[in-house]
Design a protein around this motif. Structure first.
Motif: not given
Length: 189
Positions: A27-32
């Motif tokens: 989820q981190i790279p998806l800026k969630q």
């Protein structure tokens, strides 16, 4: 930012921690997630041994690129559990070093490289954390290998590390201890 559905149970199992860490890092790279959410989730994961072990199984074995502010949030969260992390990262450094040798002996160069990658990531994490407890544990392991007795002797014996593996562990631990700017932890050898 959307509200995260990730929840860390207070008595997280090792298997749950692996799964939750995978979800978190995906989820981190998806800026969630906000940095505050990342901090809280990592802190909640590593506040018990099962959670910390599961976190590091994923975090140290897979390549996740974290931007500097997210990495700082992860480091801050890890610092909330110095006692758990100190022994765990000391053992991870030793085990990945020894396994690189085992895999090389078995002509499994891909697995040997993966173990070396874990070793390098662990050493980098130790350097970035700068936890006094962690350097004390590394020093205990270093002294156990030098004296052939001490608080890490049962750990070394349990995994049946031979002389070559112990020497390699001794070398990486020496190098890691020397990377600590606190002179109280400088290598005695």
């Amino acid at each position: 930012m959307s509200e995260t559905t990730l929840q860390i149970p207070s008595s997280v199992t090792f298997e749950e921690a692996i799964h939750l860490t995978q979800e978190l890092l995906e989820q981190i790279p998806l800026k969630q997630l906000t940095e505050e959410q990342i901090y809280t989730l990592v802190k909640d994961l590593v506040n018990n041994l099962n959670g910390a072990r599961g976190f590091f199984v994923v975090y140290l074995t897979d390549e996740y690129s974290l931007d500097p502010s997210v990495y700082r949030a992860v480091i801050s969260a890890l610092k909330t559990s110095p006692e758990i992390l100190s022994q765990l990262l000391t053992k991870n450094l030793a085990m990945s070093t020894a396994m690189a040798i085992t895999h090389t002996r078995n002509n499994d160069l891909q697995m040997a490289q993966q173990s070396k990658n874990v070793q390098q990531r662990t050493a980098q994490l130790i350097e970035d954390l700068q936890l006094p407890n962690l350097f004390e544990e590394l020093k205990k392991l270093h002294q156990t290998i030098e004296n052939q007795e001490g608080s890490y002797q049962s750990f070394l014996d349990k995994w049946k590390y031979d002389a070559e593996q112990r020497q390699a562990i001794h070398q990486i631990v020496s190098k890691t201890i020397e990377g600590n700017p606190n002179e109280n932890f400088a290598s005695s050898s």
